[in-house]
Design a protein around this motif. Structure first.
Motif, PDB file in Angstrom:
ATOM      1  N   ARG A 159       0.851  -1.428   0.098  1.00 50.44           N
ATOM      2  CA  ARG A 159      -0.068  -0.120  -0.135  1.00 50.44           C
ATOM      3  C   ARG A 159       0.660   1.462  -0.082  1.00 50.44           C
ATOM      4  N   THR A 164     -10.823  -9.066  -7.318  1.00 52.41           N
ATOM      5  CA  THR A 164     -11.093  -9.045  -5.953  1.00 52.41           C
ATOM      6  C   THR A 164     -12.729  -8.535  -5.919  1.00 52.41           C
ATOM      7  N   ALA A 168     -12.916   1.226   0.689  1.00 54.36           N
ATOM      8  CA  ALA A 168     -11.699   2.225   0.622  1.00 54.36           C
ATOM      9  C   ALA A 168     -10.762   1.524   1.742  1.00 54.36           C
ATOM     10  N   HIS A 218     -12.345   9.774  -1.783  1.00 53.41           N
ATOM     11  CA  HIS A 218     -11.554  10.647  -1.380  1.00 53.41           C
ATOM     12  C   HIS A 218     -11.875  12.095  -2.018  1.00 53.41           C
ATOM     13  N   ASP A 233      -2.172  -3.118  -3.907  1.00 47.49           N
ATOM     14  CA  ASP A 233      -3.324  -2.603  -2.673  1.00 47.49           C
ATOM     15  C   ASP A 233      -3.462  -1.188  -2.971  1.00 47.49           C
ATOM     16  N   PHE A 268     -14.395   3.786  -4.954  1.00 41.93           N
ATOM     17  CA  PHE A 268     -14.729   3.232  -6.352  1.00 41.93           C
ATOM     18  C   PHE A 268     -13.390   3.206  -7.206  1.00 41.93           C
ATOM     19  N   ASN A 304     -10.112  -0.168  -7.776  1.00 38.20           N
ATOM     20  CA  ASN A 304     -10.065  -1.220  -8.211  1.00 38.20           C
ATOM     21  C   ASN A 304     -11.434  -1.977  -7.652  1.00 38.20           C
ATOM     22  N   VAL A 305     -11.571  -2.379  -6.217  1.00 41.37           N
ATOM     23  CA  VAL A 305     -12.352  -3.336  -5.781  1.00 41.37           C
ATOM     24  C   VAL A 305     -13.943  -2.523  -5.838  1.00 41.37           C
ATOM     25  N   ASN A 362     -10.112  -4.128   3.482  1.00 44.84           N
ATOM     26  CA  ASN A 362      -9.824  -4.843   4.664  1.00 44.84           C
ATOM     27  C   ASN A 362     -10.008  -3.931   6.066  1.00 44.84           C
TER      28      ASN A 362
HETATM   29  P1  NAD Z   1      -7.592   1.813  -5.047  1.00 46.80           P
HETATM   30  O1  NAD Z   1      -6.582   2.666  -4.863  1.00 46.80           O
HETATM   31  O2  NAD Z   1      -8.001   1.135  -6.481  1.00 46.80           O
HETATM   32  O3  NAD Z   1      -9.083   2.268  -4.559  1.00 46.80           O
HETATM   33  C1  NAD Z   1      -9.197   2.981  -3.491  1.00 46.80           C
HETATM   34  C2  NAD Z   1     -10.403   3.793  -3.001  1.00 46.80           C
HETATM   35  O4  NAD Z   1     -10.794   4.333  -1.969  1.00 46.80           O
HETATM   36  C3  NAD Z   1     -10.496   5.087  -4.217  1.00 46.80           C
HETATM   37  O5  NAD Z   1     -11.838   5.124  -4.664  1.00 46.80           O
HETATM   38  C4  NAD Z   1     -10.365   6.178  -3.168  1.00 46.80           C
HETATM   39  O6  NAD Z   1     -10.991   7.363  -3.306  1.00 46.80           O
HETATM   40  C5  NAD Z   1     -10.881   5.800  -1.999  1.00 46.80           C
HETATM   41  N1  NAD Z   1     -10.588   6.395  -0.834  1.00 46.80           N
HETATM   42  C6  NAD Z   1      -9.455   6.533  -0.247  1.00 46.80           C
HETATM   43  N2  NAD Z   1      -9.356   7.366   0.873  1.00 46.80           N
HETATM   44  C7  NAD Z   1     -10.836   7.624   1.081  1.00 46.80           C
HETATM   45  C8  NAD Z   1     -11.435   8.199   2.280  1.00 46.80           C
HETATM   46  N3  NAD Z   1     -10.571   8.819   3.101  1.00 46.80           N
HETATM   47  N4  NAD Z   1     -12.785   8.092   1.962  1.00 46.80           N
HETATM   48  C9  NAD Z   1     -13.421   7.450   1.015  1.00 46.80           C
HETATM   49  N5  NAD Z   1     -12.825   6.879   0.075  1.00 46.80           N
HETATM   50  C10 NAD Z   1     -11.432   6.888   0.157  1.00 46.80           C
HETATM   51  O7  NAD Z   1      -7.635   0.540  -3.951  1.00 46.80           O
HETATM   52  P2  NAD Z   1      -8.337  -0.966  -4.016  1.00 46.80           P
HETATM   53  O8  NAD Z   1      -7.302  -1.801  -4.472  1.00 46.80           O
HETATM   54  O9  NAD Z   1      -9.525  -0.946  -4.518  1.00 46.80           O
HETATM   55  O10 NAD Z   1      -8.347  -0.967  -2.417  1.00 46.80           O
HETATM   56  C11 NAD Z   1      -9.329  -0.619  -1.624  1.00 46.80           C
HETATM   57  C12 NAD Z   1      -9.532  -1.583  -0.293  1.00 46.80           C
HETATM   58  O11 NAD Z   1      -9.861  -2.989  -0.840  1.00 46.80           O
HETATM   59  C13 NAD Z   1      -8.419  -1.614   0.601  1.00 46.80           C
HETATM   60  O12 NAD Z   1      -8.934  -1.803   1.842  1.00 46.80           O
HETATM   61  C14 NAD Z   1      -7.733  -3.120   0.064  1.00 46.80           C
HETATM   62  O13 NAD Z   1      -6.829  -3.277   1.230  1.00 46.80           O
HETATM   63  C15 NAD Z   1      -8.649  -3.840  -0.205  1.00 46.80           C
HETATM   64  N6  NAD Z   1      -8.429  -5.015  -1.117  1.00 46.80           N
HETATM   65  C16 NAD Z   1      -8.048  -4.832  -2.282  1.00 46.80           C
HETATM   66  C17 NAD Z   1      -7.593  -5.748  -3.052  1.00 46.80           C
HETATM   67  C18 NAD Z   1      -7.088  -5.718  -4.335  1.00 46.80           C
HETATM   68  O14 NAD Z   1      -6.879  -6.720  -5.076  1.00 46.80           O
HETATM   69  N7  NAD Z   1      -6.845  -4.679  -4.933  1.00 46.80           N
HETATM   70  C19 NAD Z   1      -7.877  -7.086  -2.290  1.00 46.80           C
HETATM   71  C20 NAD Z   1      -8.348  -7.285  -1.138  1.00 46.80           C
HETATM   72  C21 NAD Z   1      -8.655  -6.167  -0.466  1.00 46.80           C
END
Ligand code: NAD
Length: 435
Positions: A93, A209, A313, A262, A165, A238, A240-241, A336
């Motif tokens: 991350r 995911t 998020a 965000h 992540d 909004f 990846n996940v 997570n």
């Molecule tokens: P990403 O960077 O693609 O997206 C993160 C999202 O969270 C963005 O839309 C961002 O604007 C939003 N965000 C960040 N800070 C914020 C806030 N303060 N308030 C509201 N929204 C906020 O990340 P991702 O890969 O989609 O991961 C998101 C979550 O899913 C994390 O907790 C990550 O650990 C978990 N996760 C990801 C994967 C994966 O394969 N990418 C797998 C399992 C779990």
């Protein structure tokens, strides 16, 4: 979270000396989750302290030259929580709020998740305390390469395999793979997963995911009699996940009525045009200012009239301050650690079904496992094959934890922890303690 939020018997012995007892952070949430499962572990409870401390922590200084010629230093981490069942596995991350406690908790949730879907990995996680949006592409590449080199002591295709992540992606993984390969004099595609498809990545990994979130959500919705067609969805994050899950639910006939990230919170009771929103996020960097919805106050997002809420998020987003306002019948944890233990109890009392991270978002690591297997055999599968195998693993794993939840009259989270902790501790017991 303060030390006072923890049951007395957890402290102080369970708290490592390197954490501030007045601000235990996400690790405190994880400790409480382990505490809840301990009564169900039978004779394996003897080994439970293994789960309450990470096996190995590496903190690294990551110095890079910035584009203006100055030198900047960033703090990086790689934590291996438990390696009883196989090499470490877990994402990296990049975020300005990354802390050791957070990376510890994320590594532990990886141990639980990998065991819950029965992929042959332990749990690990990494991170750098940096706001990547403030770096140029060149600075980001230098940061990623230096970090990879610094954690090179720990990672490797049979030792510990990072993945994307928050704020890291296929490009980040390509740089990590190249750096590790340069340092070892090989092309080690299996050192990371989530790589570009042309560099040994797997088809279907980017959406995996979100697809897993959708699959588990659909299975659970059947069990509680909630039709997906016409269901109202609120999604936090909004990326990846959240973006993928939102799209798959919309494709299945659900309406995405609220989205928060965000950059802002948006609302449209008729359901937003999800492909248009995804394009807006791609071009504008977030949902804020999307023309196809009205904006709403950040706090009101939690009280939106919806059937399904997907936090996707960061940690601790659903807490004792907002849990009682949630209208959804079902919360699917894409992120997570998005729900604190106090909020878990509030949602349980309200009759809200929570599908926990450790099963709901395990689709990513499942396809990462497929990617790693494909890299080792240098034989690549079709996307249909990958998605079919993913759906089967997610459905079977969810059915198994659902049954444990019914049998023991516990939450799906505790049930998932029961299944996973038993697998991890059984492996630990069979391996025995060295020396
Ligand atoms: P990403 O960077 O693609 O997206 C993160 C999202 O969270 C963005 O839309 C961002 O604007 C939003 N965000 C960040 N800070 C914020 C806030 N303060 N308030 C509201 N929204 C906020 O990340 P991702 O890969 O989609 O991961 C998101 C979550 O899913 C994390 O907790 C990550 O650990 C978990 N996760 C990801 C994967 C994966 O394969 N990418 C797998 C399992 C779990």
């Amino acid at each position: 979270m303060s030390v006072h939020d923890h049951p007395a018997h957890l402290l102080p012995h369970a708290l490592p000396s390197y954490l501030n007892p007045d601000d235990v952070g996400p690790w405190g949430t994880y400790l409480q989750q382990v505490d809840r499962v301990t009564p169900y572990l039978g004779s394996l409870a003897r080994w439970v302290e293994t789960l309450k401390r990470p096996k190995r922590i590496l903190i690294v200084d990551v110095p890079i030259e910035m584009d203006d010629g100055s030198i900047a230093h960033f703090e990086g981490y790689r934590v291996q929580h438990n390696l009883s069942r196989g090499p470490g596995k877990g994402g990296v991350r990049f975020h300005q709020d990354v802390t050791l406690s957070e990376v510890m908790a994320l590594s532990a949730w990886m141990s639980i998740k990998n065991a819950a879907v029965n992929v042959p990995y332990g749990g690990a996680k990494g991170g750098i305390r940096v706001d990547p949006r403030k770096l140029s592409k060149g600075e980001l590449e230098r940061l990623t390469r230096r970090y990879t080199s610094e954690i090179g002591l720990l990672i490797g295709p049979t030792k510990d395999i990072p993945a994307p992540d928050v704020n890291t992606n296929a490009q980040t993984m390509a740089w990590m793979m190249d750096t590790y390969s340069m340092n070892t004099g090989s092309t080690a595609t299996g050192v990371v997963t989530g790589k570009p498809v042309d560099l040994g990545g797997s088809l279907g990994r980017v959406e995996a995911t979100g697809r897993g979130v959708f699959t588990v959500g659909v299975e659970a919705a059947k069990l509680i009699g909630l039709p997906i067609e016409g269901a109202r969805l609120a999604v936090q994050g909004f990326g990846n996940v959240g973006g993928t899950a939102g799209k798959l639910f919309a494709d299945a006939g659900a309406k995405v009525v609220a989205v928060q990230d965000h950059t802002g919170s948006i609302y449209n009771p008729d359901g937003v045009d999800v492909p248009a929103l995804l394009e807006h996020v791609r071009s504008q960097g977030g949902v804020g200012g999307f023309p196809g919805a009205q904006s709403m106050a950040a706090d009101d997002f939690w009280a939106v009239n919806c059937d399904i809420l997907i936090p996707a998020a960061l940690e601790g987003q659903i807490n004792k301050d907002n849990a009682h306002r949630i209208q959804a019948k079902m919360v699917i944890e894409g992120a997570n650690g998005p729900t604190t233990p106090e909020a878990d109890d509030i949602l349980h009392d309200k009759g809200v079904l929570v599908l926990p991270d450790v099963i709901a978002n395990a689709g990513g690591v499942t396809v990462s496992y497929f990617e790693w297997v494909q890299d080792f055999s240098s034989f690549f599968w079709s996307e249909d094959e990958i998605n079919a195998r993913l759906v089967r693993i997610m459905q079977e794993a969810f059915a198994a934890v659902w049954q444990v939840a019914q049998e023991n009259k516990v939450s799906v989270r505790t049930a998932t922890f029961i299944v996973a902790c038993q697998r991890i501790l059984h492996a630990r017991e069979m391996r025995g303690l060295y020396p």
